[in-house]
Enzyme design. Structure first.
Site, PDB file in Angstrom:
ATOM      1  N   ASP A 308       1.008  -0.933  -0.098  1.00 38.91           N
ATOM      2  CA  ASP A 308       0.200  -0.206   0.275  1.00 38.91           C
ATOM      3  C   ASP A 308       0.441   1.434  -0.176  1.00 38.91           C
ATOM      4  O   ASP A 308       2.574   0.690   0.630  1.00 38.91           O
ATOM      5  CB  ASP A 308      -0.580   0.077   1.244  1.00 38.91           C
ATOM      6  CG  ASP A 308      -2.579   0.582   0.655  1.00 38.91           C
ATOM      7  OD1 ASP A 308      -1.848   2.435   0.042  1.00 38.91           O
ATOM      8  OD2 ASP A 308      -2.957   0.500   1.703  1.00 38.91           O
TER       9      ASP A 308
HETATM   10  C1  BGC Z   1      -4.627   3.081   0.706  1.00 38.48           C
HETATM   11  C2  BGC Z   1      -4.749   2.664  -1.248  1.00 38.48           C
HETATM   12  C3  BGC Z   1      -5.002   3.495  -2.030  1.00 38.48           C
HETATM   13  C4  BGC Z   1      -3.729   3.454  -2.276  1.00 38.48           C
HETATM   14  C5  BGC Z   1      -3.302   5.121  -3.611  1.00 38.48           C
HETATM   15  C6  BGC Z   1      -3.011   3.695  -0.417  1.00 38.48           C
HETATM   16  O1  BGC Z   1      -3.584   5.411   0.921  1.00 38.48           O
HETATM   17  O2  BGC Z   1      -4.662   2.116   1.001  1.00 38.48           O
HETATM   18  O3  BGC Z   1      -6.241   1.647  -0.980  1.00 38.48           O
HETATM   19  O4  BGC Z   1      -5.249   1.771  -3.097  1.00 38.48           O
HETATM   20  O5  BGC Z   1      -3.385   4.897  -0.876  1.00 38.48           O
HETATM   21  O6  BGC Z   1      -4.095   5.456  -4.161  1.00 38.48           O
END
Ligand code: BGC
Length: 816
Positions: A308
């Site tokens: 993530d």
């Molecule tokens: C979120 C993810 C997301 C990623 C990219 C993160 O802060 O937890 O779910 O895909 O950002 O935007």
């Protein structure tokens, strides 16, 4: 690539240049090319630097609007989002080039032209594609369809429909030039307050896994990838970047990992996104147990794992664990990886393996294969899919005196509630979609030929405009503005409307998203006094005139209903239904669509009844001065606060708890009404002894007045001599076709040893205990219509898996 220039005397220089460029030319021609030559050959031809660069993304472009109210130079997203510009011009140039692809995408990987390696563009998810709707260079629009939120899709219990939604979403991913969408999200609804529950499906792993598999299959049928997330046990937003989730192996295997297993085995997503949190002491992205032993060795996952955004802290540990790609990635990480190889702290073979996994997906990408994307997905057709899916996932919670569907001749609708005028299509944060339009409830009414009271509308619009103007602006718009409190409605106005209008609708709205959890407070989990007053006043004034009141719940997660549900005649749980919201709701209210959604998560009587209440969101631990200083600089949602949550509720989550511990609930798992009725009969089991498999069939008849569909649920109660077990668990489900009045359908299910088994930690295996198994077929977890039983003569050891993810501390687990 990425080499430094050298100098010398003129002739030697010229000679050297000639020789060098000839050699380079030769090398270029000799260099293997991805797509033409086998992936291992490409990996063998890569320099260490190139490999390290490939396993780290190229950073993230954060829109300037995010920083508006912050001191210059501050980066509230933290060190992982630093640009490290200016150290390596060639690298910078590459980054600048790839970042031009699909503005607003969440990330891109490096390209290495000499080996034919193209960039891979990834963008959020999960309720639709998330990219910037506008671009500097032209006036074109790049809108995407806001599909209904995940929780609504799960409430359809319709895997075919979800697959269609996936394929519509995939069309937008493909045509906008994105290679992988960052979704679906599939963490469990462990606690109703998790701010991201709207992005997730259910409290039950079977429905989570089946719906996610359908979604992945739908999206990937378009030749683009998915990233199932957030793997794993990411069931809260509070301290999401650092919380240590202490959870038993059994709860992990039976609940928190199970949905992911189903999705991997039934759909092979191209990628998996590891979660921010720790599990039993280790960051998910640094856990070899999670990413290798379980994901690959136990389940056979073939794609690559990405972190993530900014997840974990140690790039080397991440590489070793099998977290192949670090996102959004930065140059410090790739340098650290390179250094670790040089210093012998990281075996280059590990890096090679990770690179190979990434390249195996790159060659599937539409961008790599030269797909000429149009930037013109079929938004019209996709809106139709969204509209239909939305009405199919709405759950009719209450319908006394047949208040719904609207009776013939009903024309004039009195509309109350802020959200009726400003509908909530989906949640906030990265799960939000930039759609081209949204249909509010009042617009939906008008589109279907109903009229509203214009004066009431004007009062609401004026009130909301003023409230918005006086509201404090959120520092980060992305995380959503606070809600506008419900307007105090003049009782004289209600009385007048009860005279002149045919029916009343009140919409109650809630929103949440990434970076924060909801609160068990009035105005959030509970209705505010103002809202309750509104429901009471409108219901009683309309009732006095012999007219009905309908409450629409435009929410992303479970709320309390027990204290006010007696007042209105009907309650429709519309969830957050995407851009077609108003049309979809009216399709159900008018009877154009007969509601067939059922709850995939329980509505408890009160927050106090939730089993995880004393372990959500856990406790914060002391911070060092250095940690304090670091955390001061970044957004709350990016802080790394040492904290711990212990899953003492263990395997007793949702209905597994309420049913086993006999806790009354407001609306149980699997519940939902229809405008028609269904009769169940003729339950048949293929044998009274389980011998490897069991066939179960049941007949369902539409015995009511209008056509409709029924969700048929199969629950199994297993013997519990050896291990304690929930009273019963969902083991299969299906939805009938549209049955006309009087029509029936036989539904068949197959139970396999796995469906009988529970996870035995001592032997690290799935075991089906000998004894009697009760099969219960129901219209909900409590409304059991047909039941039978069979015997299992001898225990079956169904499957032994790797011993993994053992907790390092005692868990005072809940058991019956
Ligand atoms: C979120 C993810 C997301 C990623 C990219 C993160 O802060 O937890 O779910 O895909 O950002 O935007």
């Amino acid at each position: 690539m990425f080499k430094k220039n050298t100098g010398g005397y003129l002739l030697p220089i010229l000679l050297t240049i000639c020789l060098f460029s000839c050699a380079q030319e030769g090398e270029k021609n000799k260099a293997p090319k991805l797509g033409k030559d086998p992936v291992p050959e490409i990996v063998a031809a890569m320099t260490l630097e190139e490999k390290a660069i490939l396993v780290c993304g190229t950073g993230m472009v954060i829109p300037p609007s995010f920083f508006e109210d912050l001191p210059e130079g501050d980066n509230p997203f933290g060190a992982f989002f630093e640009d490290n510009k200016g150290e390596d011009p060639e690298y910078d140039a590459m980054v600048e080039r790839v970042r031009k692809f699909v503005p607003g995408a969440a990330g891109r990987t490096a390209e290495i032209p000499r080996l034919g390696i193209t960039t891979m563009v990834v963008a959020d998810g999960p309720a639709g594609l998330r990219i910037n709707p506008e671009r500097d260079e032209n006036n074109d629009k790049y809108f995407c369809t806001a599909f209904p939120i995940a929780t609504l899709l799960a409430s359809t219990w319709d895997t075919e429909l979800v697959k269609k939604v996936g394929s519509a979403m995939g069309n937008e991913v493909l045509e906008y030039g994105v290679d992988t969408i960052l979704g679906p999200g599939m963490n469990l609804h462990r606690n109703p307050l998790c701010g991201r529950n709207f992005e997730y499906y259910s409290e039950d792993p079977l429905i989570t896994g089946k719906i996610a598999a359908a979604m992945v299959n739908g999206i990937q049928s378009k030749g683009v990838g998915t990233s199932i997330k957030h793997y794993a046990a990411n069931n809260q937003e509070t301290n999401r970047n650092s919380v240590d989730t202490i959870v038993s192996e059994r709860a992990l295997r039976e609940l928190y990992l199970e949905g992911f297993r189903i999705a991997v085995e039934e759909a092979q997503p191209w990628t998996v996104m590891s979660s921010y949190n720790k599990i039993n002491g280790l960051y998910a992205s640094e856990s070899h147990d999670l990413l290798t032993k379980v994901l690959r060795d136990d389940w056979g996952f073939k794609g690559y794992v990405m972190t993530d955004w900014g997840g974990g802290t140690d790039p080397v540990a991440q590489m070793k664990a099998g977290n192949d790609l670090l996102m959004p990635g930065n140059r410090d990480q790739s340098k650290e990886i390179e250094k670790a190889v040089r210093e012998g702290r990281l075996d280059e073979k590990v890096l090679d393996r990770n690179v190979e996994r990434i390249l195996n997906i790159v060659i599937k990408n539409p961008r790599f294969n030269g797909y000429k994307y149009t930037d013109k997905p079929d938004l019209k057709a996709n809106a139709e899919v969204a509209r239909r899916a939305a009405s199919d996932g709405m759950v009719l919670l209450k319908n006394s005196k047949n208040a719904l569907p609207f009776s013939e001749g009903l024309k004039k609708v009195a509309v109350f509630g802020n959200t009726s005028y400003k509908i909530i299509t989906g949640g906030t944060g990265s799960g939000d979609v930039n759609e081209g339009y949204s249909v509010s409830l009042v617009e939906g009414l008008k589109n279907s030929g109903y009229s509203i009271d214009e004066e009431t509308r004007d009062v609401y619009l004026k009130y909301m405009k003023e409230a918005e103007e006086n509201q404090e602006k959120p520092v980060i718009a992305f995380l959503g503005a606070p809600p506008i409190p419900e307007m105090e409605v003049d009782i004289a106005m209600v009385k007048k409307l009860a005279e002149t209008m045919d029916i009343a609708i009140i919409t109650i709205g809630r929103n949440s998203g990434e970076g924060g959890d909801r609160k068990a407070e009035s105005g959030d989990f509970y209705l505010s006094e103002q809202e309750k007053q509104l429901v009471r006043d409108v219901s009683s004034e309309f009732e006095a005139k012999n007219k009905k009141t309908v409450v629409i719940l435009n929410i992303g997660g479970v709320i309390e209903v027990a204290s006010w549900r007696e007042y209105p005649d009907s309650i429709l749980l519309a969830w957050q239904p995407g851009q077609e919201t108003g049309n979809s709701i009216i399709d159900v209210l008018s009877g154009k669509v007969n509601p067939s959604g059922k709850l995939a998560s329980t509505f408890p009587l009160s927050y106090d009844d939730v089993p995880s209440i004393s372990n959500f969101p856990g406790i914060e631990l002391p911070m060092t001065e250095e940690q304090k200083e670091e955390n001061e600089k970044v957004l709350p949602s990016m802080r790394k606060v040492p904290s711990r949550v212990v899953y003492e509720d263990d395997i007793y989550v949702g209905y597994r708890y309420y049913d086993t511990f006999d806790i009354p609930v407001a609306y149980e798992f699997g519940y939902g009404l229809s405008y028609t009725e269904f009769e169940y009969s003729n339950l048949e089991l293929s044998s009274d002894q389980f011998q490897g498999r069991m066939e179960v069939s049941v007949e369902v008849k539409n015995s009511g007045p209008v056509a409709g569909r029924e969700v048929v649920q199969v629950y199994l109660s297993a013997p519990s001599e050896k291990l304690d077990k929930p009273l019963s668990e969902l083991v299969a489900f299906a939805k009938t076709e549209l049955l006309e009045p009087g029509q029936n359908q036989t539904l068949s299910f197959e139970l396999n040893p796995r469906d009988l088994a529970s996870f035995d930690t001592a032997s690290s295996s799935w075991v089906a205990e000998a004894g009697e198994y009760r099969v219960q077929i129901g219209a909900s977890s409590k409304d059991i219509k047909q039941a039978g039983s069979f015997q299992l003569a001898e225990e079956i050891a169904v499957k032994t898996v790797h011993k993994a993810l053992s907790p390092q501390r005692e868990i005072d687990r809940l058991y019956p």
